[in-house]
Design a protein around this motif. Structure first.
Motif, short mmCIF file in Angstrom:
data_model
loop_
_atom_site.label_atom_id
_atom_site.label_comp_id
_atom_site.label_asym_id
_atom_site.label_seq_id
_atom_site.Cartn_x
_atom_site.Cartn_y
_atom_site.Cartn_z
N LEU A 7 0.86 -1.17 0.00
CA LEU A 7 0.00 0.00 0.00
C LEU A 7 0.90 1.23 0.00
CD1 LEU A 7 -2.74 1.50 0.30
CD2 LEU A 7 -2.43 1.31 2.78
N TYR A 8 0.82 1.98 -1.08
CA TYR A 8 1.59 3.22 -1.20
C TYR A 8 0.65 4.40 -1.00
CZ TYR A 8 3.77 7.17 -3.62
OH TYR A 8 4.24 8.41 -3.96
N GLN A 9 1.05 5.38 -0.19
CA GLN A 9 0.19 6.52 0.07
C GLN A 9 0.97 7.83 0.01
OE1 GLN A 9 -1.59 5.25 3.94
NE2 GLN A 9 -3.51 5.13 2.80
N VAL A 10 0.25 8.89 -0.27
CA VAL A 10 0.77 10.25 -0.17
C VAL A 10 -0.08 10.97 0.86
CG1 VAL A 10 1.22 12.42 -1.37
CG2 VAL A 10 1.55 10.24 -2.56
N LYS A 11 0.57 11.50 1.89
CA LYS A 11 -0.17 12.12 2.98
C LYS A 11 0.33 13.54 3.25
CE LYS A 11 -1.41 7.96 5.61
NZ LYS A 11 -1.40 7.32 6.94
N TRP A 12 -0.61 14.42 3.58
CA TRP A 12 -0.29 15.76 4.06
C TRP A 12 -0.41 15.79 5.58
CZ3 TRP A 12 1.79 19.51 1.22
CH2 TRP A 12 1.58 19.51 -0.17
N ASN A 13 0.37 16.66 6.22
CA ASN A 13 0.16 16.87 7.65
C ASN A 13 -1.08 17.74 7.84
OD1 ASN A 13 1.12 19.29 6.74
ND2 ASN A 13 2.62 19.60 8.37
N HIS A 14 -1.41 18.07 9.08
CA HIS A 14 -2.69 18.70 9.38
C HIS A 14 -2.86 20.07 8.72
CE1 HIS A 14 -0.03 20.50 12.39
NE2 HIS A 14 -0.93 21.48 12.52
N ASP A 24 -8.17 -3.00 8.10
CA ASP A 24 -7.88 -2.76 9.51
C ASP A 24 -6.54 -2.06 9.68
OD1 ASP A 24 -10.21 -3.98 10.16
OD2 ASP A 24 -9.33 -5.88 10.79
N GLY A 25 -6.55 -0.97 10.43
CA GLY A 25 -5.31 -0.28 10.74
C GLY A 25 -4.79 0.63 9.65
N VAL A 26 -5.51 0.74 8.52
CA VAL A 26 -5.07 1.59 7.41
C VAL A 26 -5.87 2.89 7.45
CG1 VAL A 26 -4.94 1.83 4.91
CG2 VAL A 26 -4.42 -0.36 5.98
N LYS A 27 -5.16 3.99 7.52
CA LYS A 27 -5.82 5.29 7.58
C LYS A 27 -5.94 5.90 6.19
CE LYS A 27 -4.20 6.25 12.29
NZ LYS A 27 -3.46 7.19 13.16
N GLY A 28 -6.75 6.94 6.11
CA GLY A 28 -6.96 7.62 4.84
C GLY A 28 -5.75 8.44 4.43
N ALA A 29 -5.72 8.85 3.17
CA ALA A 29 -4.60 9.62 2.64
C ALA A 29 -5.08 10.46 1.48
CB ALA A 29 -3.47 8.70 2.20
N TYR A 30 -4.24 11.41 1.09
CA TYR A 30 -4.53 12.24 -0.08
C TYR A 30 -4.58 11.37 -1.33
CZ TYR A 30 -3.72 15.67 -3.78
OH TYR A 30 -3.79 16.42 -4.92
N TYR A 31 -3.72 10.34 -1.37
CA TYR A 31 -3.63 9.46 -2.52
C TYR A 31 -3.17 8.09 -2.05
CZ TYR A 31 -1.61 7.29 -6.70
OH TYR A 31 -1.28 6.41 -7.70
N SER A 32 -3.76 7.04 -2.62
CA SER A 32 -3.37 5.67 -2.26
C SER A 32 -3.27 4.83 -3.53
CB SER A 32 -4.39 5.03 -1.32
OG SER A 32 -4.50 5.73 -0.10
N LYS A 33 -2.45 3.79 -3.46
CA LYS A 33 -2.25 2.90 -4.60
C LYS A 33 -1.90 1.51 -4.09
CE LYS A 33 0.57 2.58 -8.83
NZ LYS A 33 1.52 3.33 -9.69
N ILE A 34 -2.51 0.49 -4.65
CA ILE A 34 -2.21 -0.90 -4.31
C ILE A 34 -1.27 -1.48 -5.36
CG2 ILE A 34 -3.19 -3.23 -4.22
CD1 ILE A 34 -3.66 -1.75 -1.67
N ILE A 35 -0.22 -2.17 -4.89
CA ILE A 35 0.82 -2.70 -5.77
C ILE A 35 1.01 -4.18 -5.46
CG2 ILE A 35 3.28 -2.57 -6.39
CD1 ILE A 35 3.01 0.43 -5.36
#
Length: 408
Positions: free
Chosen positions: A72-79, A383-394
């Motif tokens: 699971l690859y994600q791109v996240k911003w801080n608050h 379970d245990g995976v939070k949301g993100a600006y962008y996500s990708k399954i590989i």
């Protein structure tokens, strides 16, 4: 007395037996055998056959997924959106409850190394990474080995030209035992008054950017450790200029991407590039019959690898139509096998496919992605995976392939 092949087949294989056998075949074989017997050719119009075929399609394991894991690859911003992070997790467990964070390679000891990941699966255990500064890295996480790809000769051009380099594919050439990258290079004039020299031109502007510097394609070879210009004219990726692209695939020596012929509502094509012979195929994508629906509500199409086959996912509001491709270059070989939905209105678009008929979807920002199980027709939380600006399954398969040994 001469008996035709068709008569022999018809005399020796009862319809109920042929029904059972054909429902277990890959779509490519099934389309071919449909020419043998008229009864076989109309099986796709039989609802009972389609139910059996779809059940077998997602339940019979494909060798592509042997010993495979999910990343699971994600791109996240801080608050306050001042800092971006790029977490990468190895997922396991029935509900993906086991999550192990992987660290990206950091060749220049940056404080926050972050990369985008090309294509939707590793190739012999190797991932292709790239960043905003046009750095490309090949990385084998299993043996923690990586290689920084050298610059192209195009980087030595005069500084008053802004260079746009858009990677379209990474893959394996089985004939030469080589790993290759293909990308398009374009140019625009820049002046001291330009605030941003990295503006990505539209697809139409690629052909009209500069009088003396024509856009071109180039291929990198790991064995040669160099780039070379190739004499190709290829349709460009419809998500060109965006790092958030889930529509780059690799399968059996070929990479694939989506292209749009004329603007937002133009015809859409699957572009397939073969790494051995360096030739290209295009396949017209399936479309929805709108009837009384509003075409503006049709979501951007996605392509994924679904149980070893190329699949198109075309959505209208919260309903998704899934078709699989029987033969490259033949648009008529797309066959719709699933319709999902309507789903919750917070589900946005597919971010990849896993094993055994799992389709992963992104949800509205801040909400965790979900998995739709085609076998059970149920939505599962991760379970245990939070949301993100962008996500990708590989799809990832561990490998002891050494990038350095290939290079030498």
């Amino acid at each position: 007395m001469v008996i035709s092949v068709c008569e022999k087949v018809r005399n020796h294989i009862p319809n109920d037996l042929s029904f059972f056998i054909l429902s277990k075949l890959p779509l490519k074989s099934l389309k071919r055998f449909g020419c043998v017997n008229k009864t076989w050719s109309v099986f796709f119009e039989n609802p009972n056959f389609m139910i059996e075929f779809c059940n077998n399609f997602i339940s019979i394991p494909h060798s592509y997924y042997n010993d495979a894991s999910l990343l699971l690859y994600q791109v996240k911003w801080n608050h306050n959106h001042t800092y971006m992070s790029f977490p990468l997790y190895l997922l396991s467990g029935e509900r993906f409850e086991n999550k192990v964070k992987l660290d990206f390679p950091n060749p220049f000891q940056h404080d926050n190394p972050g990369y985008y990941i090309l294509v939707s699966g590793s190739i012999n255990g190797i991932l292709c990474l790239y960043d905003d500064e046009d750095m490309i890295i090949l990385w084998n996480p299993t043996i923690k080995e990586f290689k920084v790809i050298p610059p192209s000769p195009v980087d030595s051009l005069p500084p008053y030209r802004a260079i746009m380099k858009e990677i379209h594919g990474f893959g394996y050439d089985p004939v030469r035992d080589d790993y290759k990258i293909i990308r398009k290079v374009g140019f625009i004039n820049v002046t001291d008054d330009d605030d941003d020299h990295h503006v990505i031109p539209s697809d139409a502007q690629w052909e009209d950017m500069c009088e003396n510097y024509e856009p071109f394609w180039e291929v990198y070879s790991l064995i040669c450790n160099s780039w070379r210009k190739v004499d190709l004219v290829l349709p460009t990726c419809c998500s060109e200029g965006s790092h958030y692209n889930n529509d780059l695939l690799y399968l059996d020596g070929m990479c694939h991407w989506l292209s749009i012929s004329h603007g937002q509502y133009g015809e859409q094509y699957l572009v397939s590039f073969e790494f051995t012979n360096e030739v290209c195929f295009t396949t017209l994508m399936p479309t929805l019959v709108f009837l009384d629906t509003d075409p503006d509500n049709v979501l951007h199409p996605a392509v994924v690898l679904l149980n070893g086959s190329i699949a198109s996912i075309l959505g209208y509001t919260t309903t998704f139509h899934i078709s699989i491709l029987g033969k490259l270059g033949v648009s008529e070989s797309w066959t719709k096998i699933f319709v999902i939905g309507p789903l919750s209105d917070d589900i946005m678009y597919p971010i990849g496919a896993g094993k055994n008929g799992d389709i992963f979807f992104a949800r509205k920002e801040g909400r965790e992605p979900i998995c739709f199980d085609l076998c059970t027709q149920m939505i599962e939380e991760l379970d245990g995976v939070k949301g993100a600006y962008y996500s990708k399954i590989i799809i990832y398969k561990e490998s002891l392939v050494s990038i350095g040994q290939i290079n030498h």
